[in-house]
Design a protein around this motif. Structure first.
Motif, PDB file in Angstrom:
ATOM      1  N   LYS A 192       0.675  -1.090  -0.039  1.00 21.44           N
ATOM      2  CA  LYS A 192      -0.114  -0.022   0.146  1.00 21.44           C
ATOM      3  C   LYS A 192       0.762   1.268  -0.211  1.00 21.44           C
ATOM      4  CE  LYS A 192      -4.189  -1.864   2.370  1.00 21.44           C
ATOM      5  NZ  LYS A 192      -4.891  -1.922   3.453  1.00 21.44           N
ATOM      6  N   GLU A 193       0.243   2.240  -0.674  1.00 16.41           N
ATOM      7  CA  GLU A 193       1.242   3.535  -0.745  1.00 16.41           C
ATOM      8  C   GLU A 193       2.373   3.462  -1.441  1.00 16.41           C
ATOM      9  OE1 GLU A 193      -0.548   6.630   0.893  1.00 16.41           O
ATOM     10  OE2 GLU A 193      -2.055   4.907   0.508  1.00 16.41           O
ATOM     11  N   VAL A 194       2.492   2.486  -2.515  1.00 13.00           N
ATOM     12  CA  VAL A 194       3.510   2.521  -3.281  1.00 13.00           C
ATOM     13  C   VAL A 194       3.298   2.438  -4.781  1.00 13.00           C
ATOM     14  CG1 VAL A 194       5.305   0.917  -4.130  1.00 13.00           C
ATOM     15  CG2 VAL A 194       4.959   1.277  -1.523  1.00 13.00           C
ATOM     16  N   LEU A 195       4.006   3.428  -5.461  1.00 15.89           N
ATOM     17  CA  LEU A 195       3.784   3.474  -6.974  1.00 15.89           C
ATOM     18  C   LEU A 195       4.940   3.680  -7.666  1.00 15.89           C
ATOM     19  CD1 LEU A 195       1.334   4.313  -9.101  1.00 15.89           C
ATOM     20  CD2 LEU A 195       2.024   6.687  -8.646  1.00 15.89           C
ATOM     21  N   ILE A 196       5.051   2.603  -8.859  1.00 18.30           N
ATOM     22  CA  ILE A 196       6.225   2.867  -9.771  1.00 18.30           C
ATOM     23  C   ILE A 196       5.566   4.010 -10.565  1.00 18.30           C
ATOM     24  CG2 ILE A 196       7.370   1.706 -11.428  1.00 18.30           C
ATOM     25  CD1 ILE A 196       7.250  -0.798  -9.975  1.00 18.30           C
ATOM     26  N   ALA A 197       6.468   4.966 -10.503  1.00 15.16           N
ATOM     27  CA  ALA A 197       5.970   6.542 -11.247  1.00 15.16           C
ATOM     28  C   ALA A 197       6.614   6.520 -12.746  1.00 15.16           C
ATOM     29  CB  ALA A 197       6.500   7.583 -10.440  1.00 15.16           C
ATOM     30  N   CYS A 198       7.548   5.887 -12.908  1.00 13.02           N
ATOM     31  CA  CYS A 198       8.642   6.181 -14.054  1.00 13.02           C
ATOM     32  C   CYS A 198       9.787   5.052 -14.336  1.00 13.02           C
ATOM     33  CB  CYS A 198       9.025   7.689 -14.077  1.00 13.02           C
ATOM     34  SG  CYS A 198       9.292   8.101 -15.723  1.00 13.02           S
TER      35      CYS A 198
END
Length: 451
Positions: free
Chosen positions: A406-412
């Motif tokens: 949770k609260e983790v995103l692969i942005a680029c």
């Protein structure tokens, strides 16, 4: 890790706070017992009173078994000596704070001879951040990744912004740009948003993409992309010196306001093409005489936070399009936002983040190494860049098949010089640079992003 910090001033205290919170075994050395008591009362660390450059004090601190010594006193020479002593005693890595411009320019040549793993210059780092912002004055903050191949920019959605009311699922198709909104600060809350998240007025959003895609988005949002040509700087310290030199390479004219006559003479000698005004930066009549209303940007860099805040508010009230404020102790960031001061720079926090990145890179698992670390959304979210090596267990696995925390995103992802905004079928491959955005304090390594 066992870490020794020499110097318990602003930078030293900030490092103690951040590194002790991450679970490291921290020992602080300072010759001021009162400052040490304040630190040891507030943090679970060991304090040793004495001269951090002496063998006896470093031996007492356990330098022979330390993984890292950070010398952050106010004296450059003392910091360099501390690192040399530590290496002789057996400390694995050393970091020195070096602020003097004359020394700083030579550090790349002398690093190995001085037994340094890394050197830091808070004032130079702050000047570089301010310079980046002045290149794109419409943004609150801009951070580069993968040598500029990708950027993360922070903007506020003012009234009338076309993004207001748009869901993130619809953003790329509506504006025909490849960007990703990776964090949103709304009031006191921070979100790592999903596709159904709808943007609202006054949201502070962080966007990741290539520089060209960000520029394309800004054009479609009708964000003013004026070029800064004239800057007024209040305060003639080291940050002002470094910043003026950088702005000169961009063709920007600078006026510096400084209230110390001796420092004015120094700056006039060091920066002959720059106008240096001997006056108090809080003298509003002088500010108007020197053309405050005609400035494209105003940067408050005096030694007092309170003065920086007050003169920044005045510059903003006078209609200066871009105002940047140096604040050493950001105890109430939300209050500064409510006052209208969005772009705030803290040299000690920039420095601490650089060192935390280095420490985490020392700890990184096989398969990745941390290259960059930035704080966004008022410091509540981290943006980390990892360089991928072979050996990572989930290489080649589509992102949709990874169980991200949770609260983790692969942005680029930057691959072979090209910036990829990831989708469900995107994979992580060896050689990639991966930018991870998270509000999860447990994520310090790429292996930490999955359950």
């Amino acid at each position: 890790m066992k870490i020794i910090i020499v110097g318990d001033g602003k930078v030293g205290y900030t490092l103690t706070d951040k590194l002790s919170r991450e679970g490291h075994d921290v020992t602080v050395i300072d010759n001021n017992p009162a400052a040490l008591k304040n630190t040891t009362d507030r943090h679970d660390v060991i304090g040793i009173a004495g001269n951090g450059a002496t063998f006896s004090v470093q031996q007492e601190a356990g330098a022979d078994k330390a993984d890292l010594l950070i010398a952050a006193t106010s004296a450059d020479e003392l910091n360099l000596l501390c690192c040399m002593v530590a290496k002789k005693l057996g400390t694995q890595h050393t970091i020195a704070r070096v602020r003097n411009p004359e020394y700083s320019e030579q550090m790349s040549y002398l690093k190995d001879e001085l037994y340094l793993s890394m050197h830091i210059n808070p004032e130079l780092a702050a000047a570089e951040e301010i310079s980046r912002i002045l290149r794109f004055p419409s943004v609150i903050k801009i951070e580069p990744f993968s040598k500029g191949k990708a950027e993360l920019v922070e903007i506020r959605l003012a009234e009338g912004n076309p993004l207001i009311g748009v869901s993130l699922n619809a953003l790329q198709n509506k504006f025909q740009v490849k960007v990703l909104v990776c964090a949103v600060k709304r009031g006191e809350a921070v979100y790592i948003p999903k596709g159904d998240f709808v943007l609202e007025e006054n949201d502070k959003i962080s966007i990741s993409a290539s520089p060209s895609e960000i520029s394309a988005l800004f054009r479609k949002l009708n964000l003013v992309q004026y070029k800064v040509k004239n800057v007024m700087i209040a305060g003639g310290g080291r940050i002002a010196y470094y910043l003026t030199r950088q702005l000169a390479t961009m063709g920007i004219k600078v006026k510096i306001i400084e209230n110390d006559p001796e420092r004015c003479r120094e700056l006039t000698s060091l920066l002959p093409a720059t106008m240096v005004i001997y006056s108090n930066a809080s003298d509003k009549e002088m500010l108007h005489e020197e053309g405050l209303e005609d400035m494209d940007a105003f940067v408050a860099l005096t030694g007092l936070d309170e003065e920086n805040i007050i003169i920044s508010l005045y510059a903003s009230a006078c209609g200066v399009p871009k105002v940047i404020t140096k604040v050493s102790n950001i105890a109430f960031p939300a209050m500064l936002e409510k006052l209208g001061l969005d772009t705030v720079v803290s040299p000690k926090d920039i420095t601490a983040d650089q060192i935390v990145r280095y420490v985490r890179a020392m700890e990184n698992s096989v398969g990745s190494s941390m290259e960059s670390l930035y704080k966004i959304a008022n410091g509540e979210v981290e943006a980390m860049e990892f360089r991928i090596r072979s050996g990572l267990p989930f290489l080649g696995t589509p992102l949709k098949d990874l169980r991200l925390k949770k609260e983790v995103l692969i942005a680029c992802i930057v691959r072979n010089g090209k910036t990829i905004i990831p989708g469900g079928n995107t994979t992580i491959e060896a050689g990639d640079s991966v930018i991870v955005v998270t509000a999860n304090e447990d994520v310090r390594d790429l292996m930490d992003i999955v359950d």
